[in-house]
Write a protein that holds these residues in place. Structure first.
Motif, PDB file in Angstrom:
ATOM      1  N   THR A 158       0.889  -1.155  -0.201  1.00 41.98           N
ATOM      2  CA  THR A 158       0.208  -0.179  -0.015  1.00 41.98           C
ATOM      3  C   THR A 158       0.931   1.132  -0.247  1.00 41.98           C
ATOM      4  O   THR A 158       0.637   2.161  -0.867  1.00 41.98           O
ATOM      5  CB  THR A 158      -0.877   0.156   1.255  1.00 41.98           C
ATOM      6  OG1 THR A 158      -1.587  -1.215   1.438  1.00 41.98           O
ATOM      7  CG2 THR A 158      -1.838   1.031   1.067  1.00 41.98           C
ATOM      8  N   CYS A 159       1.926   1.428   0.998  1.00 40.90           N
ATOM      9  CA  CYS A 159       2.694   2.523   1.042  1.00 40.90           C
ATOM     10  C   CYS A 159       3.656   2.537  -0.471  1.00 40.90           C
ATOM     11  O   CYS A 159       3.851   3.753  -0.931  1.00 40.90           O
ATOM     12  CB  CYS A 159       3.791   2.492   2.179  1.00 40.90           C
ATOM     13  SG  CYS A 159       2.937   2.265   3.712  1.00 40.90           S
ATOM     14  N   ASP A 160       4.322   1.435  -0.735  1.00 45.35           N
ATOM     15  CA  ASP A 160       5.277   1.625  -1.769  1.00 45.35           C
ATOM     16  C   ASP A 160       4.577   1.857  -3.031  1.00 45.35           C
ATOM     17  O   ASP A 160       5.182   2.235  -4.174  1.00 45.35           O
ATOM     18  CB  ASP A 160       6.092   0.391  -1.751  1.00 45.35           C
ATOM     19  CG  ASP A 160       6.791   0.226  -0.578  1.00 45.35           C
ATOM     20  OD1 ASP A 160       7.351  -0.714  -0.137  1.00 45.35           O
ATOM     21  OD2 ASP A 160       7.081   1.462   0.143  1.00 45.35           O
ATOM     22  N   VAL A 161       3.395   1.216  -3.209  1.00 46.76           N
ATOM     23  CA  VAL A 161       2.845   0.989  -4.782  1.00 46.76           C
ATOM     24  C   VAL A 161       1.604   1.998  -4.993  1.00 46.76           C
ATOM     25  O   VAL A 161       1.740   2.782  -5.776  1.00 46.76           O
ATOM     26  CB  VAL A 161       2.590  -0.120  -5.144  1.00 46.76           C
ATOM     27  CG1 VAL A 161       1.941  -0.337  -6.601  1.00 46.76           C
ATOM     28  CG2 VAL A 161       3.555  -1.232  -5.037  1.00 46.76           C
ATOM     29  N   HIS A 162       0.549   1.598  -4.177  1.00 48.04           N
ATOM     30  CA  HIS A 162      -0.783   2.408  -4.431  1.00 48.04           C
ATOM     31  C   HIS A 162      -0.475   3.662  -3.863  1.00 48.04           C
ATOM     32  O   HIS A 162      -0.989   4.838  -4.642  1.00 48.04           O
ATOM     33  CB  HIS A 162      -1.818   1.788  -3.550  1.00 48.04           C
ATOM     34  CG  HIS A 162      -1.767   0.098  -4.085  1.00 48.04           C
ATOM     35  ND1 HIS A 162      -2.384  -0.175  -5.301  1.00 48.04           N
ATOM     36  CD2 HIS A 162      -1.764  -0.871  -3.216  1.00 48.04           C
ATOM     37  CE1 HIS A 162      -2.519  -1.354  -5.326  1.00 48.04           C
ATOM     38  NE2 HIS A 162      -2.327  -1.950  -4.113  1.00 48.04           N
ATOM     39  N   TYR A 163       0.159   4.018  -2.750  1.00 46.90           N
ATOM     40  CA  TYR A 163       0.246   5.367  -2.228  1.00 46.90           C
ATOM     41  C   TYR A 163       1.118   6.136  -3.292  1.00 46.90           C
ATOM     42  O   TYR A 163       0.963   7.283  -3.562  1.00 46.90           O
ATOM     43  CB  TYR A 163       0.737   5.575  -0.825  1.00 46.90           C
ATOM     44  CG  TYR A 163       1.024   6.936  -0.229  1.00 46.90           C
ATOM     45  CD1 TYR A 163       2.232   7.471  -0.194  1.00 46.90           C
ATOM     46  CD2 TYR A 163       0.146   7.875  -0.463  1.00 46.90           C
ATOM     47  CE1 TYR A 163       2.649   8.404   0.150  1.00 46.90           C
ATOM     48  CE2 TYR A 163       0.221   8.998  -0.054  1.00 46.90           C
ATOM     49  CZ  TYR A 163       1.508   9.394   0.279  1.00 46.90           C
ATOM     50  OH  TYR A 163       1.695  10.750   0.868  1.00 46.90           O
TER      51      TYR A 163
END
Lengths: 361, 372
Positions: free
Chosen positions: B300-305
């Motif tokens: 979630t942090c590295d890709v989507h956000y």
């Protein structure tokens, strides 16, 4: 009537019992039942059932299970592809089945595409149109001058509506559909794939559904207002306490306790379709086939169809009156629309092509 | 860890002998331990979203997963009320503690999804919510006080596919396509106790096929490192072949085979939720909580956000370029809205209250001990 040895009970007399008739007062009126029976057997019966519900609820399997033969649309198509059609289609498949000398022409009308799309508004319209078209076809045959001896009956006698077993309550789509269609056809709601509900969940769900049907004024079969007498009412009340039936369908046989029965085998047990402790399929089968089949057909013929007929004739009369002409009495024109459209009633009394009226309930 | 033991054994007594190896020992191998201790103190947080039509067993599954009862006060609407219902977003937060590790779990529920007659764009409130959380985090990150950033981003979305169909329905496809680049989607087959083993297999194959066909990017388990042991690799392989998980949930305890288990009692048998041959609940729980929770947060942090952030910045710079102003690409955004401020204050006060409560308890305990 103490003289006649036999009381007035409606069971048909077998030929052998005529020897009883050395009684002086026996006339033999009750033998008419036997004559009717023989005639009916020769003629055969017709039954048209429509199944409505989202894809994957087991409609085709249930039809196969009910009639113990492959009568559904899926069994007839050579390569059934399970895709959702873009618009709702109406597919009608007929089979001639026979049991103990009684022949029946069974027509299963399937409605793939119902409720499967993202926007399901007005998905009930093609179905209503189909049902009204069948009534219209029958009406046209009836008002013919040279009528056929036996009008082929393609009217939908019964519509089985499949409710998905969510366990909570009816969905808006269910309410909308049943509200509209309970006025034109006999609706029998069933809870599909009921093997996903425990007994308490099932009872709660059924109660909720019954309350919601009542709250929305939806009259499903058997309708309260068509009960003929106290006996009828008693029997039908018992049925009304149990609808909607929670059914499980299967066309595969398994060995359970030395018997071969229809069922579904899972890792935790085998669900027996005809075991009333497991599901209510047997009640549905009895209702539709063994006890109330004729009643369903009668209600379709004498009530739903008559309602349609009266409305149609009134409409065409109204249209007729607004246009003076020297045609003979009631010749229903092709359409009942208020605006004037060209129609050409022919000499033999059959009105030309008809268009369907759109009547929103 | 052997280095840990060595470190500990060095503290109390200093012996005269030191092997050559120990002379080379620096000690930073203990860093994972230090991180571990610090995070245990801080506690973890995890936001899970559940989406699907009503009646799919979402609440039951969430309660089964986390052994809580989050939905005590829920009131279910009847059909009449549902006609005018729109999709809502409801958050439930619960603090769970196990063996000293604290987890602040937030469940985001989406009642009303897919229930109406016309479900056009019924996923829009959900995508808006996810975007809002990203935006808020973005502002916080770019703000001046970054000490107590609250992470409300949705780490994972469990999507419940009904078992009654023959695969994915149009609404399933559209929902997943709208969300697959914003959140980790884990598709589940709900209420799997209405399917026989063959049917489950067919349905899973069908769904996997359709997911490929429509180009939906569901959450992918990370590849095993090559130095993991065989057993782990085997488990990982089984996990991957099992998706989408066919789950059954239950909060009731029944008696089966002489034991008390969580399950569902039918006239024809008992379905055990935690029996791996009955359903994939255990696999889902292990994956979600025991092995992949951290990976979900990382993705979630590295890709989507990051995707969101890049998009956002791009829009901002293009707007700025249009306005012909020379500013740095990371402008200082206006301060957060007052609601978020108050939420942070409340959280701080909550923690203070908890600390004071703990101290009070300790003092009471001490007094109680003295009396004895």
């Amino acid at each position: 009537m103490s003289e006649s040895a036999k009381p007035h009970h409606p069971s048909p007399q077998v030929k052998g019992e005529k020897t009883h008739a050395s009684d002086f007062s026996y006339v033999g009126i009750d033998a008419i039942l036997e004559q009717m029976r023989r005639k009916a057997m020769k003629q055969g019966f017709e039954l048209n059932i429509m199944v409505v519900g989202q894809s994957g609820l087991g409609k085709s399997t249930l039809m196969n299970t009910l009639f113990k033969s492959k009568v559904s649309r899926k069994s007839v198509q050579p390569n059934p592809e399970e895709r959702i059609p873009k618009t709702i289609e109406i597919k009608s498949i007929s089979h001639d089945i026979e049991e103990k000398g009684v022949r029946m022409k069974l027509t299963v009308i399937d409605t793939p595409g119902f409720g499967d799309h993202i926007n399901n508004e007005n998905c009930w319209q093609p179905i209503m149109k189909f049902i009204n078209d069948q009534y219209e076809a029958y009406l046209q045959e009836e008002i013919n001058i040279n009528r056929k001896k036996r009008i082929p009956d393609s009217r939908v006698h019964c519509c089985i509506y499949f409710i998905p077993p969510t366990g909570h309550c009816l969905r808006p789509l269910d309410v909308e559909f049943m509200r509209r269609l309970s006025k034109v056809v006999n609706i029998v709601p069933v809870i599909a794939k009921a093997d996903t509900l425990t007994l308490e969940e099932r009872d709660f769900f059924k109660q909720t559904i019954r309350e919601e049907l009542r709250a929305n004024g939806i009259d499903v079969y058997p309708q309260k207002e068509f009960d003929e007498d106290a006996d009828d009412r008693m029997i039908n009340d018992k049925i009304r306490e149990m609808i909607p039936f929670a059914v499980v369908g299967s066309d595969q046989e398994y060995q359970v306790n030395g018997k071969r029965i229809l069922g579904r085998k899972t890792k935790w047990g085998t669900i027996e379709v005809e075991n009333i402790g497991h599901c209510e399929f047997a009640y549905l089968r009895d209702l539709l086939i063994r006890t109330h089949m004729q009643n369903i057909k009668d209600i379709t013929g004498s009530i739903h169809y008559e309602t349609y007929r009266v409305r149609r004739l009134n409409e065409s009369n109204a249209h007729f009156k607004s246009q003076p002409s020297d045609q003979p009495a009631v010749q229903p024109k092709a359409n009942g629309q208020p605006e004037v459209k060209p129609s050409a009633p022919q000499a033999n009394g059959v009105a030309a092509k008809h268009e369907v009226m759109s009547h929103e309930m | 860890m052997s280095s840990n033991i060595r470190y500990k054994s060095r503290i109390p007594v200093k012996t005269g002998e030191e092997t050559a190896e120990e002379k080379q020992y620096v000690g930073f191998a203990t860093l994972p331990n230090q991180v571990h201790r610090k995070s245990v103190k801080k506690g973890f947080d995890f936001t899970l979203m559940v989406a699907g039509e009503s009646g799919m067993g979402k609440s039951t599954l969430v309660n089964s997963l986390f052994l809580t009862d989050l939905y005590k006060e829920r009131k279910l609407l009847n059909a009449e009320e549902r006609i005018n219902q729109t999709v809502e977003i409801i958050k439930h937060t619960v603090d769970i503690e196990e063996k000293g590790v604290k987890l602040k779990l937030t469940i985001v529920d989406t009642p009303g999804f897919g229930d109406a007659v016309n479900n056009n764009e019924c996923w829009k409130p959900i995508t808006d919510y996810i975007d809002q959380q990203f935006e808020q985090y973005f502002r916080d990150e770019s703000g001046l006080n970054r000490k107590n950033i609250q992470d409300n981003r949705v780490h994972c979305c469990l999507y419940f596919i009904p078992p009654f169909g023959h695969g994915l329905r149009p609404v399933d496809v559209e929902f997943m396509k709208a969300l697959h680049e914003k959140v980790n989607i884990i598709p589940l087959i709900a209420k799997a106790d209405c399917l026989t083993p063959n049917e489950i297999k067919k349905l899973k194959d069908r769904i996997r096929e359709e997911i490929d066909k429509f180009g939906i990017k569901v959450y992918q388990f990370p590849e095993c490192d090559s130095d993991e042991d065989e057993e782990f690799k085997q488990l990982d392989k089984e996990l991957k072949e099992c998706t989408p998980f066919a789950v059954i949930g239950s909060n009731t305890v029944v008696e089966a085979r002489g034991q008390r288990v969580r399950g569902r009692l039918y006239p024809w048998g008992i379905v055990e939720v935690e029996n791996q041959s009955h359903c994939d609940f255990v696999k889902l729980r292990n994956m979600l909580i025991r092995s992949h929770m951290h990976d979900l947060k990382d993705v979630t942090c590295d890709v989507h956000y990051e995707n969101y952030r890049a998009q956002c910045i791009q829009e901002m710079t293009s707007k700025l370029a249009q306005d012909n102003r020379m500013e740095s690409p990371i402008p200082i955004l206006p301060l957060s809205t007052p609601d978020v401020e108050t939420e942070k204050l409340i959280k701080l006060k909550d923690e203070e209250l908890k600390r004071m409560q703990e101290m009070l308890n300790k003092m009471q305990q001490q007094m109680h001990d003295k009396e004895q």
